[in-house]
Motif scaffolding. Structure first.
Motif, PDB file in Angstrom:
ATOM      1  N   ARG A 145      39.236  56.033  70.718  1.00 56.54           N
ATOM      2  CA  ARG A 145      40.436  56.837  70.980  1.00 56.54           C
ATOM      3  C   ARG A 145      41.510  55.945  71.580  1.00 56.54           C
ATOM      4  N   ALA A 147      44.459  55.826  73.948  1.00 63.34           N
ATOM      5  CA  ALA A 147      44.951  56.618  75.099  1.00 63.34           C
ATOM      6  C   ALA A 147      46.228  55.979  75.620  1.00 63.34           C
ATOM      7  N   GLN A 149      49.326  56.048  78.611  1.00 66.84           N
ATOM      8  CA  GLN A 149      49.560  56.465  80.005  1.00 66.84           C
ATOM      9  C   GLN A 149      50.753  55.701  80.566  1.00 66.84           C
ATOM     10  N   ASP A 181      49.156  63.394  73.447  1.00 68.95           N
ATOM     11  CA  ASP A 181      48.953  63.378  74.904  1.00 68.95           C
ATOM     12  C   ASP A 181      49.552  62.115  75.502  1.00 68.95           C
ATOM     13  N   ARG A 183      49.682  60.694  79.360  1.00 75.46           N
ATOM     14  CA  ARG A 183      49.275  60.894  80.749  1.00 75.46           C
ATOM     15  C   ARG A 183      50.217  60.120  81.653  1.00 75.46           C
ATOM     16  N   TYR A 189      42.106  56.737  84.273  1.00 71.97           N
ATOM     17  CA  TYR A 189      41.345  57.919  83.885  1.00 71.97           C
ATOM     18  C   TYR A 189      39.998  57.459  83.337  1.00 71.97           C
ATOM     19  N   HIS A 191      36.731  56.856  81.227  1.00 73.65           N
ATOM     20  CA  HIS A 191      36.605  56.880  79.759  1.00 73.65           C
ATOM     21  C   HIS A 191      35.758  58.052  79.269  1.00 73.65           C
ATOM     22  N   TYR A 194      37.575  61.485  78.478  1.00 76.21           N
ATOM     23  CA  TYR A 194      38.464  61.670  77.313  1.00 76.21           C
ATOM     24  C   TYR A 194      37.726  62.439  76.205  1.00 76.21           C
ATOM     25  N   VAL A 230      39.851  53.285  73.987  1.00 76.06           N
ATOM     26  CA  VAL A 230      38.731  53.789  74.762  1.00 76.06           C
ATOM     27  C   VAL A 230      37.556  54.111  73.841  1.00 76.06           C
ATOM     28  N   THR A 232      34.795  56.305  73.730  1.00 78.88           N
ATOM     29  CA  THR A 232      34.336  57.508  74.426  1.00 78.88           C
ATOM     30  C   THR A 232      32.826  57.707  74.303  1.00 78.88           C
TER      31      THR A 232
END
Length: 255
Positions: A145, A147, A149, A181, A183, A189, A191, A194, A230, A232
């Motif tokens: 994923r 991510a 931020q 998304d 963040r 955050y 892992h 998520y 990430v 997950t």
């Protein structure tokens, strides 16, 4: 007188010659008549049988066949022996190539945008950027994923939830832009919290397209957009280097 006598003598001589000639001619005629044609035939017959006998005695020559001139048979020319070509010497066989093991490669990720940074105006148009991921030959990932931020931007009309920014991702299947998304926080955050990502096979690649725009009353300033890849599916207690195999960033400035 004498001339007359001479002429008379000449005439007497001529008359006498003519008379003798006539007697001789008559005698020859009588002789030829007495012989007749039979005597001539007998004479001919006396000659011809001999000739016929000699002719019959002669053997009939056997016709000699014409000679056939035989052309001499040419002597066979010696056959030239064709030399057998000698094959060129073969090079010694090259040593067997040993297959080298593939150099292990790992996953990589990079982000790019026009000008190398995102520059926005409040209430202005969005700016696109891409995130490219290429997997190596070491392993496949069942859940990856991307991510994104940002840290909190302080300033006039600050919006702590989104920093006054709207993030969208383009759906590769439909081509439509959908809300993504973003963040906004000053901490990391975990892992394992998520949502699950998507699989990525060995040596496979994927490119995600995003765009970011600033609201009309968002904060002003600059802050990096942190982009993390990430895993997950990594164990909860996995180190950050394993749970987040790659990370990069783009600077964002809002004016």
């Amino acid at each position: 007188m004498e001339r007359t006598r001479g002429r008379g003598r000449d005439r007497a001589v001529r008359t006498t010659g003519l008379a003798v000639s006539s007697v001789v001619a008559a005698a020859l005629t009588a002789l030829l008549t007495a012989c007749g044609p039979e005597d001539n035939a007998d004479a001919d017959a006396g000659v011809r049988p001999a000739e016929k006998a000699s002719t019959a005695a002669r053997p009939t020559p056997t016709p000699t066949p014409p000679r056939t001139t035989e052309s001499p048979t040419p002597a066979p020319s010696p056959t030239r022996s064709t030399p057998t070509p000698t094959p060129p010497p073969q090079a010694p066989p090259s040593p067997a190539r040993t297959t080298r093991p593939a150099v292990p490669t790992t996953i990589s990720m990079f982000a790019s945008t026009q000008g190398g940074r995102i520059t926005l105006e409040r209430g202005g148009p969005a700016q696109e950027f891409t995130v490219s991921v290429h997997n190596g030959n070491t392993r496949a990932y069942p859940h990856l994923r991307v991510a994104l931020q940002m840290e909190v931007m302080t300033g006039e009309a600050a919006s702590p939830d989104t920093n006054g920014l709207i993030l969208e991702r383009r759906d590769p299947a439909t081509g439509a832009w959908q809300r993504a998304d973003l963040r906004v926080a000053n901490d990391a955050y975990p892992h394992h919290l998520y949502p699950n990502g998507t699989p990525l096979a060995r040596e496979a690649s994927r490119v995600d397209r995003y765009r970011l725009r600033a609201l009309g009353e968002g904060p002003l300033g600059s802050t990096p957009l942190l982009i993390r890849l990430v895993d997950t599916s990594a164990p909860e207690n996995a180190p950050d280097s394993e749970a987040v195999p790659r990370r990069t960033s783009l600077m964002v400035t809002v004016t």
